[in-house]
Design an enzyme around this catalytic site. Structure first.
Site, PDB file in Angstrom:
ATOM      1  N   ILE A  11       0.818  -1.212   0.000  1.00 24.45           N
ATOM      2  CA  ILE A  11       0.000   0.000   0.000  1.00 24.45           C
ATOM      3  C   ILE A  11       0.857   1.269   0.000  1.00 24.45           C
ATOM      4  O   ILE A  11       0.426   2.307  -0.491  1.00 24.45           O
ATOM      5  CB  ILE A  11      -1.013  -0.001   1.167  1.00 24.45           C
ATOM      6  CG1 ILE A  11      -2.131   1.025   0.911  1.00 24.45           C
ATOM      7  CG2 ILE A  11      -0.313   0.218   2.505  1.00 24.45           C
ATOM      8  CD1 ILE A  11      -3.325   0.875   1.815  1.00 24.45           C
ATOM      9  N   GLY A  32       2.968  -3.749  11.265  1.00 23.39           N
ATOM     10  CA  GLY A  32       2.152  -4.000  10.078  1.00 23.39           C
ATOM     11  C   GLY A  32       2.049  -2.800   9.152  1.00 23.39           C
ATOM     12  O   GLY A  32       3.028  -2.102   8.893  1.00 23.39           O
ATOM     13  N   ASP A  34       0.608   0.050   9.633  1.00 20.96           N
ATOM     14  CA  ASP A  34       0.877   1.294  10.355  1.00 20.96           C
ATOM     15  C   ASP A  34       2.377   1.608  10.359  1.00 20.96           C
ATOM     16  O   ASP A  34       2.804   2.714  10.007  1.00 20.96           O
ATOM     17  CB  ASP A  34       0.339   1.163  11.781  1.00 20.96           C
ATOM     18  CG  ASP A  34       0.294   2.476  12.550  1.00 20.96           C
ATOM     19  OD1 ASP A  34       0.313   3.551  11.918  1.00 20.96           O
ATOM     20  OD2 ASP A  34       0.219   2.412  13.779  1.00 20.96           O
ATOM     21  N   SER A 122      -7.865  -4.451  10.355  1.00 18.35           N
ATOM     22  CA  SER A 122      -8.046  -5.362  11.494  1.00 18.35           C
ATOM     23  C   SER A 122      -7.741  -6.824  11.209  1.00 18.35           C
ATOM     24  O   SER A 122      -7.844  -7.651  12.107  1.00 18.35           O
ATOM     25  CB  SER A 122      -9.454  -5.250  12.110  1.00 18.35           C
ATOM     26  OG  SER A 122      -9.587  -4.035  12.814  1.00 18.35           O
TER      27      SER A 122
END
Length: 169
Positions: A11, A32, A34, A122
């Protein structure tokens, strides 16, 4: 109606008006997606998040909410941070997960974003089952009124891609 596309990849390399960060409530980076967004985006993102903590979110960003910052060095104009729920066998938190997608699209509309790249919120360390996460993500994006023209789900591996592909069908 919003166009939904799927991409298998990273991403942080997506060119979009906004990239959504599956953030933790501190807004100060983590693991991850973040951590990857903070590392690749550079110190500008952390500085903007620290400003948000000082001004509006002293206790952190609540689960299901979303807020935007600069994208720093990412190939996007903005990062929309949203805090997904931790999956629970005992408690249905689906509405909070759906809220992450809805609120991110609301913020994207406020920014005038036409293209938004989402991760599978999530479904990593927060433990949400991928098939159910994909169902909620696709269903919410497809039923939310927005001026966003394209939602791109950027999925880390083939299994996540397959789950989102099945949810679209």
């Amino acid at each position: 109606m919003v166009r939904v596309t799927l991409v298998q990849g990273d991403i942080t390399t997506e060119q979009a008006d906004a990239i959504v960060n599956a953030a933790n409530s501190s807004l100060l980076g983590g693991g991850g997606v973040d951590g990857a967004i903070h590392r690749r985006g550079g110190p500008e993102i952390l500085a903007a998040c620290e400003d948000l903590r000082r001004s509006h979110y002293g206790k952190g960003l609540p689960t299901g909410q979303a807020v935007a910052t600069t994208a720093g060095r990412l190939p996007a104009a903005h990062v929309i941070h949203t805090v997904g729920p931790v999956w629970s066998k005992e408690e249905d938190r689906s509405a909070l997960l759906a809220s992450c997608y809805r609120e991110s699209l609301r913020v994207a509309d406020e920014l005038g974003a036409r293209t938004v790249a989402f991760p599978a919120i999530s479904t990593g360390i927060f433990g949400w089952p991928m098939d159910d996460g994909a169902r909620i993500a696709v269903g919410t994006v497809c039923t939310t009124r927005t001026r966003v023209e394209e939602v791109r789900f950027v999925l880390f591996d083939a299994a996540a891609y397959a789950a989102f592909e099945a949810a679209i069908r």
